[in-house]
Motif scaffolding. Structure first.
Motif, PDB file in Angstrom:
ATOM      1  N   GLN A  83       0.874  -1.179   0.000  1.00 19.70           N
ATOM      2  CA  GLN A  83       0.000   0.000   0.000  1.00 19.70           C
ATOM      3  C   GLN A  83       0.908   1.226   0.000  1.00 19.70           C
ATOM      4  O   GLN A  83       1.602   1.485   0.993  1.00 19.70           O
ATOM      5  CB  GLN A  83      -0.917  -0.002   1.220  1.00 19.70           C
ATOM      6  CG  GLN A  83      -1.894   1.155   1.270  1.00 19.70           C
ATOM      7  CD  GLN A  83      -2.940   1.098   0.150  1.00 19.70           C
ATOM      8  OE1 GLN A  83      -3.321   0.018  -0.310  1.00 19.70           O
ATOM      9  NE2 GLN A  83      -3.398   2.261  -0.285  1.00 19.70           N
ATOM     10  N   ASN A 106       1.017  -7.440   0.709  1.00 17.89           N
ATOM     11  CA  ASN A 106      -0.354  -7.058   1.052  1.00 17.89           C
ATOM     12  C   ASN A 106      -1.265  -7.277  -0.161  1.00 17.89           C
ATOM     13  O   ASN A 106      -1.294  -6.439  -1.067  1.00 17.89           O
ATOM     14  CB  ASN A 106      -0.389  -5.592   1.489  1.00 17.89           C
ATOM     15  CG  ASN A 106      -1.781  -5.105   1.827  1.00 17.89           C
ATOM     16  OD1 ASN A 106      -2.747  -5.871   1.782  1.00 17.89           O
ATOM     17  ND2 ASN A 106      -1.900  -3.834   2.160  1.00 17.89           N
ATOM     18  N   GLY A 109      -3.212  -4.290  -1.294  1.00 21.44           N
ATOM     19  CA  GLY A 109      -2.510  -3.044  -1.552  1.00 21.44           C
ATOM     20  C   GLY A 109      -2.818  -2.482  -2.930  1.00 21.44           C
ATOM     21  O   GLY A 109      -3.543  -3.070  -3.731  1.00 21.44           O
ATOM     22  N   ASN A 110      -2.229  -1.317  -3.225  1.00 14.54           N
ATOM     23  CA  ASN A 110      -2.532  -0.615  -4.476  1.00 14.54           C
ATOM     24  C   ASN A 110      -1.372  -0.590  -5.468  1.00 14.54           C
ATOM     25  O   ASN A 110      -1.514  -0.076  -6.580  1.00 14.54           O
ATOM     26  CB  ASN A 110      -2.971   0.831  -4.185  1.00 14.54           C
ATOM     27  CG  ASN A 110      -1.897   1.645  -3.477  1.00 14.54           C
ATOM     28  OD1 ASN A 110      -0.755   1.207  -3.290  1.00 14.54           O
ATOM     29  ND2 ASN A 110      -2.254   2.861  -3.068  1.00 14.54           N
TER      30      ASN A 110
END
Length: 222
Positions: A83, A106, A109-110
């Motif tokens: 993230q 994660n 996440g992005n």
């Protein structure tokens, strides 16, 4: 599972090359490529070990890709999902990659963060690194992430650090008056600069700086 084939040109001869997820069977070859690709003064403790590679193929296999010609691994690229907050870009390689063990991966996440990319020296003129990076861009799109991000070394900076600040060096690379082996390569791959990061990695050639560079998913606004 990611797998594609294409032809790369070696001495003007097309050579069939496969891009795929790497597995445990590839570990010995991957470690050998690390040794060959990152000789001293690059810290040997930063070469892959089998425990790290095991985590790559079990925690996030989609981010563990390699290139292969005639059954021989010639390069690899590894990532994890994090993230990322663009307003707080500073970090170290060790922090964001869990020292290469990626336990902090994660799935929600992005950002796909590049842990490492390396190509065996005899194959670098084939454009393998560029196509490995392209494969990760495809992974970003497939997983609907915002961006690909990573901190690249700046091995040319130590040669001029006595006369240029890190920002001056980066600007010189961007305006074409200087070339950096890693940053210039990443620019050719479509990555764009975010900012230099102090104390990113223990690396004398880079004066411990890393250049944070991204590729944004063109199908998303971020």
């Amino acid at each position: 599972m990611f797998r594609k084939e294409m032809y790369l040109f070696h001495d003007n001869k097309p050579v069939k090359t496969f891009f795929r997820q790497y597995t445990e069977d590839d570990f010995e070859q991957l470690i050998a490529i690390q040794r060959e690709s990152f000789p001293p003064p690059f810290p040997p403790e930063l070469w892959w070990n089998k425990a790290q590679l095991h985590n790559h193929v079990t925690i996030f296999p989609e981010g563990a890709l390699c290139a292969e010609i005639d059954g021989t691994i010639i390069g690899s690229i590894t990532g994890l999902i994090v993230q990322f907050d663009p307003l707080h870009p500073n970090h170290t390689w060790e922090e964001i990659t869990n020292n290469g063990y990626i336990h902090n991966h994660n799935p929600n996440g992005n950002t796909l963060y590049i842990v490492d990319i390396c190509v065996a020296p005899p194959y670098r003129k084939l454009g393998v690194g560029k196509w490995l990076m392209q494969s990760m861009y495809e992974t970003v799109i497939s997983l609907d992430l915002d961006r690909l991000l990573g901190g690249g070394r700046l091995p040319g900076y130590s040669k001029v650090s006595h006369e240029k600040s890190i920002d001056e060096y980066v600007n010189n690379v961007l305006n074409g008056t200087l070339k950096d082996p890693v940053m210039s390569f990443l620019l050719r791959c479509g990555r764009t600069p975010v900012c230099p990061v102090k104390n990113y990695l223990e690396d004398k050639e880079s004066c411990n700086y890393g250049m944070l560079m991204e590729w944004r998913n063109p199908f998303k606004s971020c």
